[in-house]
Design a protein around this motif. Structure first.
Motif, PDB file in Angstrom:
ATOM      1  N   VAL A 150       0.825  -1.207   0.000  1.00  0.00           N
ATOM      2  CA  VAL A 150       0.000   0.000   0.000  1.00  0.00           C
ATOM      3  C   VAL A 150       0.860   1.259   0.000  1.00  0.00           C
ATOM      4  O   VAL A 150       0.592   2.204  -0.741  1.00  0.00           O
ATOM      5  N   LEU A 151       1.915   1.278   0.810  1.00  0.00           N
ATOM      6  CA  LEU A 151       2.740   2.481   0.892  1.00  0.00           C
ATOM      7  C   LEU A 151       3.433   2.760  -0.438  1.00  0.00           C
ATOM      8  O   LEU A 151       3.532   3.913  -0.866  1.00  0.00           O
ATOM      9  N   GLY A 152       3.915   1.713  -1.094  1.00  0.00           N
ATOM     10  CA  GLY A 152       4.515   1.894  -2.409  1.00  0.00           C
ATOM     11  C   GLY A 152       3.507   2.397  -3.415  1.00  0.00           C
ATOM     12  O   GLY A 152       3.815   3.247  -4.264  1.00  0.00           O
ATOM     13  N   MET A 153       2.280   1.879  -3.351  1.00  0.00           N
ATOM     14  CA  MET A 153       1.215   2.330  -4.256  1.00  0.00           C
ATOM     15  C   MET A 153       0.926   3.811  -4.055  1.00  0.00           C
ATOM     16  O   MET A 153       0.762   4.570  -5.013  1.00  0.00           O
ATOM     17  N   LEU A 154       0.880   4.252  -2.809  1.00  0.00           N
ATOM     18  CA  LEU A 154       0.621   5.661  -2.522  1.00  0.00           C
ATOM     19  C   LEU A 154       1.732   6.544  -3.079  1.00  0.00           C
ATOM     20  O   LEU A 154       1.479   7.605  -3.654  1.00  0.00           O
ATOM     21  N   GLU A 155       2.976   6.109  -2.910  1.00  0.00           N
ATOM     22  CA  GLU A 155       4.098   6.899  -3.413  1.00  0.00           C
ATOM     23  C   GLU A 155       4.092   6.966  -4.934  1.00  0.00           C
ATOM     24  O   GLU A 155       4.505   7.978  -5.514  1.00  0.00           O
ATOM     25  N   ASP A 156       3.607   5.927  -5.584  1.00  0.00           N
ATOM     26  CA  ASP A 156       3.509   5.936  -7.044  1.00  0.00           C
ATOM     27  C   ASP A 156       2.476   6.939  -7.545  1.00  0.00           C
ATOM     28  O   ASP A 156       2.479   7.298  -8.724  1.00  0.00           O
ATOM     29  N   THR A 157       1.575   7.381  -6.669  1.00  0.00           N
ATOM     30  CA  THR A 157       0.545   8.349  -7.062  1.00  0.00           C
ATOM     31  C   THR A 157       0.867   9.751  -6.548  1.00  0.00           C
ATOM     32  O   THR A 157      -0.026  10.578  -6.384  1.00  0.00           O
ATOM     33  N   SER A 158       2.169  10.017  -6.292  1.00  0.00           N
ATOM     34  CA  SER A 158       2.665  11.346  -5.884  1.00  0.00           C
ATOM     35  C   SER A 158       2.272  11.736  -4.465  1.00  0.00           C
ATOM     36  O   SER A 158       2.266  12.916  -4.129  1.00  0.00           O
ATOM     37  N   ILE A 159       1.915  10.755  -3.638  1.00  0.00           N
ATOM     38  CA  ILE A 159       1.652  11.030  -2.220  1.00  0.00           C
ATOM     39  C   ILE A 159       2.925  10.750  -1.442  1.00  0.00           C
ATOM     40  O   ILE A 159       3.549   9.705  -1.600  1.00  0.00           O
ATOM     41  N   LYS A 160       3.329  11.704  -0.622  1.00  0.00           N
ATOM     42  CA  LYS A 160       4.527  11.534   0.187  1.00  0.00           C
ATOM     43  C   LYS A 160       4.156  10.782   1.464  1.00  0.00           C
ATOM     44  O   LYS A 160       3.249  11.184   2.182  1.00  0.00           O
ATOM     45  N   VAL A 161       4.867   9.708   1.733  1.00  0.00           N
ATOM     46  CA  VAL A 161       4.625   8.900   2.923  1.00  0.00           C
ATOM     47  C   VAL A 161       5.814   9.045   3.854  1.00  0.00           C
ATOM     48  O   VAL A 161       6.961   8.831   3.448  1.00  0.00           O
ATOM     49  N   ALA A 162       5.560   9.430   5.095  1.00  0.00           N
ATOM     50  CA  ALA A 162       6.615   9.577   6.087  1.00  0.00           C
ATOM     51  C   ALA A 162       6.335   8.631   7.243  1.00  0.00           C
ATOM     52  O   ALA A 162       5.247   8.648   7.809  1.00  0.00           O
ATOM     53  N   GLU A 163       7.307   7.788   7.569  1.00  0.00           N
ATOM     54  CA  GLU A 163       7.199   6.910   8.735  1.00  0.00           C
ATOM     55  C   GLU A 163       8.084   7.479   9.835  1.00  0.00           C
ATOM     56  O   GLU A 163       9.239   7.827   9.595  1.00  0.00           O
ATOM     57  N   MET A 164       7.545   7.559  11.037  1.00  0.00           N
ATOM     58  CA  MET A 164       8.270   8.151  12.149  1.00  0.00           C
ATOM     59  C   MET A 164       8.188   7.266  13.377  1.00  0.00           C
ATOM     60  O   MET A 164       7.236   6.495  13.533  1.00  0.00           O
ATOM     61  N   ASP A 165       9.201   7.361  14.220  1.00  0.00           N
ATOM     62  CA  ASP A 165       9.220   6.600  15.476  1.00  0.00           C
ATOM     63  C   ASP A 165       8.427   7.375  16.517  1.00  0.00           C
ATOM     64  O   ASP A 165       8.902   8.388  17.047  1.00  0.00           O
ATOM     65  N   LEU A 166       7.220   6.906  16.791  1.00  0.00           N
ATOM     66  CA  LEU A 166       6.307   7.619  17.680  1.00  0.00           C
ATOM     67  C   LEU A 166       5.686   6.650  18.669  1.00  0.00           C
ATOM     68  O   LEU A 166       5.712   5.431  18.470  1.00  0.00           O
ATOM     69  N   ASP A 167       5.106   7.195  19.725  1.00  0.00           N
ATOM     70  CA  ASP A 167       4.518   6.316  20.733  1.00  0.00           C
ATOM     71  C   ASP A 167       3.178   5.770  20.257  1.00  0.00           C
ATOM     72  O   ASP A 167       2.647   6.156  19.224  1.00  0.00           O
ATOM     73  N   GLY A 168       2.629   4.856  21.043  1.00  0.00           N
ATOM     74  CA  GLY A 168       1.444   4.116  20.633  1.00  0.00           C
ATOM     75  C   GLY A 168       0.175   4.927  20.528  1.00  0.00           C
ATOM     76  O   GLY A 168      -0.834   4.428  20.026  1.00  0.00           O
ATOM     77  N   ARG A 169       0.169   6.180  21.023  1.00  0.00           N
ATOM     78  CA  ARG A 169      -1.043   6.994  20.906  1.00  0.00           C
ATOM     79  C   ARG A 169      -1.271   7.470  19.485  1.00  0.00           C
ATOM     80  O   ARG A 169      -2.334   7.951  19.147  1.00  0.00           O
ATOM     81  N   PHE A 170      -0.264   7.344  18.664  1.00  0.00           N
ATOM     82  CA  PHE A 170      -0.301   7.921  17.331  1.00  0.00           C
ATOM     83  C   PHE A 170      -0.413   6.827  16.280  1.00  0.00           C
ATOM     84  O   PHE A 170       0.444   5.953  16.201  1.00  0.00           O
ATOM     85  N   ASP A 171      -1.473   6.844  15.478  1.00  0.00           N
ATOM     86  CA  ASP A 171      -1.608   5.918  14.352  1.00  0.00           C
ATOM     87  C   ASP A 171      -1.093   6.572  13.079  1.00  0.00           C
ATOM     88  O   ASP A 171      -0.153   6.116  12.457  1.00  0.00           O
TER      89      ASP A 171
END
Length: 350
Positions: A150-171
């Motif tokens: 899914v993340l690769g598919m989103l990036e192929d459609t010009s959507i920037k995906v950022a993954e960050m190290d965050l605590d469990g309150r954040f989805d």
């Protein structure tokens, strides 16, 4: 030209989750001094700059990198579980990632405006969502088969995906930067199935235009339905489960989870939304889920074997270095690494 240092210092501090007082304590200076640095009323000497780099874990040249984006350009939906400082820290981390991403695209003459195929639709009901998803899957040539990444598919459609190290309150969160750059932020620590659903839920917020009168709760529900429909489209759900059922076994649901990368609970939501199962069966299922914490976590209920990661930036970066379009030092700068670390990661074949 105004120095970027005050802004960079504030962003770096927020990214590290520190207050002005907390940073001052680590530096052995006063809070007032930190405030003056951040407001451009005092210049940091080389000694302070070295300390800042060490405390905030940033290279010295970060503080003088020209500004491309600002925190003010990131406007997330409100999240009750996150404090204002949490959000500011997330914004700072995203800005740091996206500035490097956008610079790399410019160097490679890549990137383009995001096109929303659903822009002309008004979403007011679950049926509207189902129709929008089928249209989108066809428009993006995805079909109704399982989405492998899914993340690769989103990036192929010009959507920037950022993954960050965050605590469990954040989805996850989503926003448009500069009005037209779509960004989805995800918690890196979550498992692939949760990432997939969260990413598509946020995609719903970016792409769906809701009709007037819908509450925030209703919009959230429709975005969740959008995510479920993207992962298990209506024709696939009907094929896997049948049009009408009175009962369903966990043995049937686990293979669907493993194939489509969607949780058992989300599958059951799909069965309810599509009228496959009656309310009585759904109530029995949720009672079963809530009877044991392991059931809520779906422990022992199969695993999706796919890998969900946003890899476009890294791929483009190593391609640019391999083709000698940018230097090793430029690659290290864009990767936010030291030169030796970047050189060690670069595995040239020929």
């Amino acid at each position: 030209m105004e120095s970027p240092f005050p802004y960079r210092l504030r962003a770096g501090r927020l990214k590290a989750g520190l207050t002005q007082e907390g940073l001052a304590d680590r530096l052995g200076i006063t809070k007032q001094a930190v405030s003056k640095y951040e407001h451009g009323k005092m210049q940091a000497d080389s000694g302070v700059l070295i300390q800042l780099s060490q405390v905030l874990e940033l290279k010295p040249d970060y503080f003088f990198r020209p500004l491309r984006l600002s925190l003010d350009q990131v406007d997330f939906r409100k999240r009750a579980s996150l404090t204002g400082r949490d959000l500011e820290g997330i914004k700072a981390g995203i800005i740091d990632q996206l500035e490097r991403y956008l610079e790399l695209e410019e160097l490679l003459n890549l990137g383009g405006p995001f096109e929303n195929p659903l822009a002309g639709r008004v979403i007011g009901s679950g049926d509207d969502v189902e129709a929008a998803v089928l249209f989108l899957l066809e428009h993006w040539n995805l079909g109704i088969n399982p989405l492998p990444n899914v993340l690769g598919m989103l990036e192929d459609t010009s959507i920037k995906v950022a993954e960050m190290d965050l605590d469990g309150r954040f989805d996850g969160l989503s926003a448009f930067l500069e009005g037209d750059i779509p960004v989805i932020v995800l918690n890196r620590s979550f498992d692939p199935i949760r990432k997939r659903f969260t990413a598509l839920h946020e995609l719903g917020h970016l792409m769906l235009h809701f009709g007037p009168g819908l509450s925030d709760k209703e919009k959230e529900r429709l975005c969740s339905r959008f995510a479920g429909a993207m992962l298990l489209p209506k024709p696939a759900a009907l094929s896997e489960l049948g049009k009408r059922r009175a009962h369903v076994s966990l043995n049937e649901l686990i293979p669907i989870k493993e194939s489509y990368g969607i949780s058992v609970q989300a599958i059951m939501y799909r069965a309810g939304d599509l009228g496959i199962l009656p309310n009585a069966a759904l109530q029995r299922f949720w009672k079963f889920i809530n009877s044991n914490p392991d059931h809520r976590l779906e422990k022992g209920w199969g695993h999706f074997q796919g890998a969900e990661r946003s890899g476009r930036f890294e791929k483009l970066l190593y391609q640019a270095v391999a083709e000698e379009l940018i230097s090793l030092s430029k690659g290290a700068y864009l990767a936010n690494m030291g030169l030796d670390e970047f050189r060690d990661k670069l595995m040239m074949v020929v």
